[in-house]
Design a protein around this motif. Structure first.
Motif, mmCIF file in Angstrom:
data_model
loop_
_atom_site.group_PDB
_atom_site.id
_atom_site.type_symbol
_atom_site.label_atom_id
_atom_site.label_comp_id
_atom_site.label_asym_id
_atom_site.label_seq_id
_atom_site.Cartn_x
_atom_site.Cartn_y
_atom_site.Cartn_z
ATOM 1 N N ALA A 49 -7.514 -0.535 -20.171
ATOM 2 C CA ALA A 49 -8.078 -1.262 -21.280
ATOM 3 C C ALA A 49 -7.086 -1.241 -22.449
ATOM 4 O O ALA A 49 -6.679 -2.336 -23.023
ATOM 5 C CB ALA A 49 -9.457 -0.577 -21.855
ATOM 6 N N LEU A 50 -6.170 -0.125 -22.859
ATOM 7 C CA LEU A 50 -5.134 -0.277 -23.648
ATOM 8 C C LEU A 50 -3.981 -1.142 -23.438
ATOM 9 O O LEU A 50 -3.611 -1.993 -24.431
ATOM 10 C CB LEU A 50 -4.572 1.353 -23.654
ATOM 11 C CG LEU A 50 -3.515 1.544 -24.870
ATOM 12 C CD1 LEU A 50 -4.098 1.266 -26.107
ATOM 13 C CD2 LEU A 50 -2.780 2.875 -24.633
ATOM 14 N N TRP A 51 -3.810 -1.414 -22.222
ATOM 15 C CA TRP A 51 -2.494 -2.254 -21.841
ATOM 16 C C TRP A 51 -3.016 -3.800 -21.803
ATOM 17 O O TRP A 51 -2.373 -4.683 -22.254
ATOM 18 C CB TRP A 51 -2.194 -2.049 -20.358
ATOM 19 C CG TRP A 51 -1.425 -0.808 -20.263
ATOM 20 C CD1 TRP A 51 -1.013 -0.066 -21.446
ATOM 21 C CD2 TRP A 51 -1.185 0.080 -19.186
ATOM 22 N NE1 TRP A 51 -0.178 1.237 -20.836
ATOM 23 C CE2 TRP A 51 -0.435 1.291 -19.650
ATOM 24 C CE3 TRP A 51 -1.347 -0.098 -17.818
ATOM 25 C CZ2 TRP A 51 -0.096 2.309 -18.845
ATOM 26 C CZ3 TRP A 51 -1.071 1.004 -17.089
ATOM 27 C CH2 TRP A 51 -0.405 1.994 -17.265
ATOM 28 N N ARG A 107 0.811 -1.338 -0.059
ATOM 29 C CA ARG A 107 -0.046 -0.039 0.088
ATOM 30 C C ARG A 107 0.913 1.176 0.009
ATOM 31 O O ARG A 107 0.263 2.385 0.576
ATOM 32 C CB ARG A 107 -1.077 -0.049 1.207
ATOM 33 C CG ARG A 107 -1.844 -1.336 1.130
ATOM 34 C CD ARG A 107 -2.847 -1.048 2.358
ATOM 35 N NE ARG A 107 -3.639 -2.091 2.411
ATOM 36 C CZ ARG A 107 -4.959 -2.561 3.069
ATOM 37 N NH1 ARG A 107 -5.277 -1.692 3.837
ATOM 38 N NH2 ARG A 107 -5.236 -3.647 3.268
ATOM 39 N N ARG A 108 2.119 1.273 -0.406
ATOM 40 C CA ARG A 108 2.981 2.134 -0.298
ATOM 41 C C ARG A 108 2.752 3.386 -1.322
ATOM 42 O O ARG A 108 2.156 2.733 -2.501
ATOM 43 C CB ARG A 108 4.574 1.871 -0.291
ATOM 44 C CG ARG A 108 4.998 1.333 0.839
ATOM 45 C CD ARG A 108 6.403 0.538 0.500
ATOM 46 N NE ARG A 108 6.318 -0.423 -0.385
ATOM 47 C CZ ARG A 108 7.536 -0.783 -0.821
ATOM 48 N NH1 ARG A 108 8.868 -0.316 -0.155
ATOM 49 N NH2 ARG A 108 7.767 -1.701 -1.941
ATOM 50 N N GLU A 109 2.899 4.476 -1.193
ATOM 51 C CA GLU A 109 2.469 5.527 -2.424
ATOM 52 C C GLU A 109 3.695 5.374 -3.367
ATOM 53 O O GLU A 109 4.740 5.158 -3.029
ATOM 54 C CB GLU A 109 2.750 7.005 -1.716
ATOM 55 C CG GLU A 109 2.347 7.931 -2.866
ATOM 56 C CD GLU A 109 2.359 9.428 -2.272
ATOM 57 O OE1 GLU A 109 2.857 10.424 -2.554
ATOM 58 O OE2 GLU A 109 1.443 9.502 -1.273
ATOM 59 N N MET A 110 3.444 5.398 -4.595
ATOM 60 C CA MET A 110 4.223 4.930 -5.563
ATOM 61 C C MET A 110 4.404 6.162 -6.788
ATOM 62 O O MET A 110 3.114 7.016 -6.940
ATOM 63 C CB MET A 110 3.684 3.876 -6.603
ATOM 64 C CG MET A 110 3.737 2.432 -5.879
ATOM 65 S SD MET A 110 5.418 1.917 -5.772
ATOM 66 C CE MET A 110 5.699 1.695 -7.505
ATOM 67 N N PRO A 111 5.318 6.557 -7.454
ATOM 68 C CA PRO A 111 5.130 7.332 -8.477
ATOM 69 C C PRO A 111 4.254 7.268 -9.398
ATOM 70 O O PRO A 111 3.805 6.124 -9.717
ATOM 71 C CB PRO A 111 6.685 7.287 -8.915
ATOM 72 C CG PRO A 111 7.470 6.545 -8.148
ATOM 73 C CD PRO A 111 6.471 5.790 -7.385
ATOM 74 N N ALA A 112 3.691 8.169 -10.323
ATOM 75 C CA ALA A 112 2.631 8.093 -11.168
ATOM 76 C C ALA A 112 2.973 7.289 -12.279
ATOM 77 O O ALA A 112 4.395 7.271 -12.773
ATOM 78 C CB ALA A 112 2.223 9.484 -11.474
ATOM 79 N N ASN A 113 2.168 6.501 -12.817
ATOM 80 C CA ASN A 113 2.176 5.988 -14.150
ATOM 81 C C ASN A 113 1.958 6.934 -15.128
ATOM 82 O O ASN A 113 1.433 7.855 -15.139
ATOM 83 C CB ASN A 113 1.253 4.819 -14.305
ATOM 84 C CG ASN A 113 1.081 3.742 -13.119
ATOM 85 O OD1 ASN A 113 2.348 3.345 -12.712
ATOM 86 N ND2 ASN A 113 -0.083 3.116 -12.458
ATOM 87 N N THR A 114 2.354 6.517 -16.461
ATOM 88 C CA THR A 114 2.097 7.178 -17.621
ATOM 89 C C THR A 114 1.522 6.388 -18.646
ATOM 90 O O THR A 114 0.991 5.266 -18.549
ATOM 91 C CB THR A 114 3.355 7.815 -18.330
ATOM 92 O OG1 THR A 114 4.309 6.734 -18.785
ATOM 93 C CG2 THR A 114 4.346 8.546 -17.193
ATOM 94 N N ASN A 115 1.320 6.899 -19.952
ATOM 95 C CA ASN A 115 0.829 6.274 -20.894
ATOM 96 C C ASN A 115 1.541 5.079 -21.490
ATOM 97 O O ASN A 115 1.227 4.035 -21.987
ATOM 98 C CB ASN A 115 0.220 6.981 -22.010
ATOM 99 C CG ASN A 115 -0.829 7.911 -21.827
ATOM 100 O OD1 ASN A 115 -1.563 7.531 -21.082
ATOM 101 N ND2 ASN A 115 -0.660 9.210 -22.486
ATOM 102 N N VAL A 116 2.783 4.973 -21.200
ATOM 103 C CA VAL A 116 4.094 4.236 -21.912
ATOM 104 C C VAL A 116 4.492 3.234 -20.762
ATOM 105 O O VAL A 116 5.183 2.452 -21.030
ATOM 106 C CB VAL A 116 4.972 4.882 -22.622
ATOM 107 C CG1 VAL A 116 4.351 5.683 -23.558
ATOM 108 C CG2 VAL A 116 5.797 6.075 -21.658
ATOM 109 N N PHE A 117 4.146 3.394 -19.371
ATOM 110 C CA PHE A 117 4.912 2.597 -18.480
ATOM 111 C C PHE A 117 4.156 2.632 -17.011
ATOM 112 O O PHE A 117 3.482 3.646 -16.794
ATOM 113 C CB PHE A 117 6.409 2.838 -18.198
ATOM 114 C CG PHE A 117 6.654 4.184 -17.497
ATOM 115 C CD1 PHE A 117 6.392 4.555 -16.251
ATOM 116 C CD2 PHE A 117 6.991 5.421 -18.264
ATOM 117 C CE1 PHE A 117 6.724 5.569 -15.257
ATOM 118 C CE2 PHE A 117 7.144 6.557 -17.837
ATOM 119 C CZ PHE A 117 7.138 6.797 -16.190
ATOM 120 N N VAL A 118 4.470 1.484 -16.424
ATOM 121 C CA VAL A 118 3.931 1.292 -15.024
ATOM 122 C C VAL A 118 4.995 1.364 -13.944
ATOM 123 O O VAL A 118 6.012 0.701 -14.246
ATOM 124 C CB VAL A 118 3.105 -0.009 -14.997
ATOM 125 C CG1 VAL A 118 2.535 -0.015 -13.424
ATOM 126 C CG2 VAL A 118 2.021 0.108 -16.025
#
Length: 526
Positions: free
Chosen positions: A181-183, A116-127
């Motif tokens: 949905a895209l991934w 449940r740790r806070e994570m950096p934001a995802n983008t359209n090209v990576f998780v």
């Protein structure tokens, strides 16, 4: 890659209106391994079941499905499991982790569902994902190639679940739905220019996006069954919609039950409404899995109100980490009063308690209910496995039952920092959960909704919901929360252990440094 999964629903508590959200019993067949549902899958860390060696995993009969978070292998690129050479048709991840393919199902997700740790934001090209060397960025093509190389039994698709401080804007929820949905479409794509990537991973489970918004969850579910056209249809042909390539649905409890979520109460009814929104547009004949459900009360509510089929053992394994021996069963036993879900074995009251860890079981039935875990029902080593060093060894008995390990013995092991304490607790807690789901299946199999609901209500009346995420604000509770008390005792014992050791080492180092300084001073004076 062809699917090797079948899901046969044998009985349900179907109501007159034909609702999708009813408790049900089914058999999930993956390759030749049958998993009865409602059932469990066991969590792992770096591909190892915490506290359990390979022989203890084998001895724990409730372990049939093991879930592996792949993020722990991302410190190297390419990840080491992807380098395992192919051995016949066996899944490479099974060969790498040494879990026999004929005995265990292995599923893989990118992130740890319980983190449940806070994570950096995802983008359209990576998780983004955590590994032991920090945060790593994983693209959908990377994830697809990793899973094709490892070839696990079940693959969790990438999902854009926000792990930053809520609340989330409408724009952020829209991005989450579109990216997920895209991934998924990328995972199902067969129109890749690379010949080696034209196959798709088998048995893809999709993580249901939408957060705590009912409209967002409903919109994501509808996007899965929407008929595709044009280039989107060509990329996943012969599939007509994304859902045709999905083998099951995953619900992430950790993201829903975060305490920071504003204007949302994570009680069973609101969580059930969210999950129902995700399933309303989807077919009912696919398995539903919930990760990180905290406690049997929440599991029973999800089975009763949503029809969830599978749960992981994160909660039970966490209980073993902090010294709690689970002690409950379904249907609830014929006992008086209200009981805790387990025993905090750090508590001094167990120092001279020479009973087994399942003292709350019903002793009035014939035969009495017993726990079959290696801690409560140990047995001696079978004759073929005995190493004989002399003729005296030949006089040993062949196979005999040993007395169960007692609460006093586990209390002693915990306070002396013995690793075997957590091994015994992990085997016991997983077995208790397996027996819990067996009781649920037996109750649902009678095809009587009212009877099952009555048993669920009796369970709620018998056991306190004193798990580690329950607010201890009920004034009627005269006893402390077992999990919170255990966590406090565990942290104190661990702190004392480290503090004492560090203090002793510091004193020794200071003494040695002082002696060395004196020797240097003497030589300088001479």
């Amino acid at each position: 890659m062809s699917s090797s999964i079948s899901f046969d629903i044998s009985s349900t508590g179907a109501s007159a209106n034909g609702s999708k959200f009813v408790p049900r019993v089914a058999k999930l067949l993956i390759r030749q391994i049958a998993i009865d549902t409602p059932g469990l899958l066991v969590c792992s860390s770096r591909g190892v079941v915490p506290h359990l060696s390979r022989d203890n995993v084998t001895r724990t009969k409730g372990i049939r499905w093991i879930h592996v978070p792949f993020e722990s292998f991302l410190e190297h690129k390419p990840p080491v499991p992807t380098l395992q050479p192919q051995q016949g048709q066996s899944p490479r991840i099974n060969s790498f982790l040494r879990f026999p393919e004929e005995e265990y199902v292995l599923s893989v997700s990118l992130r740890d569902p319980a983190d449940r740790r806070e994570m950096p934001a995802n983008t359209n090209v990576f998780v983004t994902a955590n590994c032991i060397r920090g945060v790593r960025k994983v693209t959908p093509s990377d994830w697809r190639s990793y899973m094709l190389s490892c070839n696990p039994d079940v693959v969790f698709s990438l999902s854009d679940i926000p792990f930053r401080t809520p609340p989330y804007s409408q724009k952020r929820l829209t991005k989450s739905i579109e990216r997920s949905a895209l991934w998924l479409a990328d995972m199902l794509s067969t129109a890749d220019a690379d010949e080696d990537l034209k196959s798709t991973p088998a048995n893809i489970f999709v993580q249901m996006a939408g957060g705590v918004s009912v409209p967002a969850r409903r919109a994501f579910a509808e996007s899965l069954v929407e008929v595709l056209h044009g280039k989107e249809a060509e990329s996943v042909q012969p599939l007509k919609c994304l859902d045709e390539g999905v083998a099951g649905y995953v619900f992430d409890m950790a993201s829903v039950c975060r305490k920071e979520v504003q204007d949302f109460s994570p009680n069973p009814s609101t969580i059930a409404s969210l999950f129902q929104a995700s399933l309303s547009a989807l077919p009912p004949n696919k398995p539903r899995l919930a990760t990180s459900a905290c406690g049997p009360h929440k599991m029973l509510c999800l089975i009763r109100d949503v029809g969830i089929d599978l749960f992981d053992t994160y909660w039970a394994q966490h209980a073993a980490n902090i010294g709690v021996a689970l002690d409950f069963s379904f249907p609830a036993p014929a006992l008086t009063g209200k009981h805790h879900l387990g025993h905090n074995l750090y508590d001094i009251v167990y120092a001279r308690d020479f009973t087994s860890m399942t003292s709350n079981r019903n002793i009035n039935i014939n035969p009495p209910a017993v726990c079959l875990c290696p801690a409560c029902s140990p047995s001696s080593t079978p004759p073929p496995n005995i190493i004989r060093h002399s003729s005296v060894d030949g006089q040993r008995p062949s196979v005999s039952s040993n007395p169960p390990y007692t609460k006093a013995f586990l209390h002693h092991l915990l306070h002396t920092h013995e690793m075997s304490a957590h091994s015994l607790l992990a085997m016991h807690n997983i077995t208790v959960m397996d027996a819990f789901f067996t009781g649920i299946r037996d109750s649902i199999s009678q095809n009587n909704v009212s009877l099952f609901e009555a048993e669920v209500q009796r369970f709620f009346e018998m056991y306190r919901e004193d798990t580690d995420d329950t607010a201890d604000d009920d004034q009627s509770l005269t006893e402390p929360n077992v999990f919170k008390a255990a966590e406090k005792a565990w942290s104190e014992v661990d702190l004392l252990r480290g503090k004492g050791r560090l203090a002793r080492e510091s004193e020794r180092e200071n003494a040695e440094s002082a002696t060395a300084a004196n020797e240097v001073s003497k030589k300088a004076m001479e």
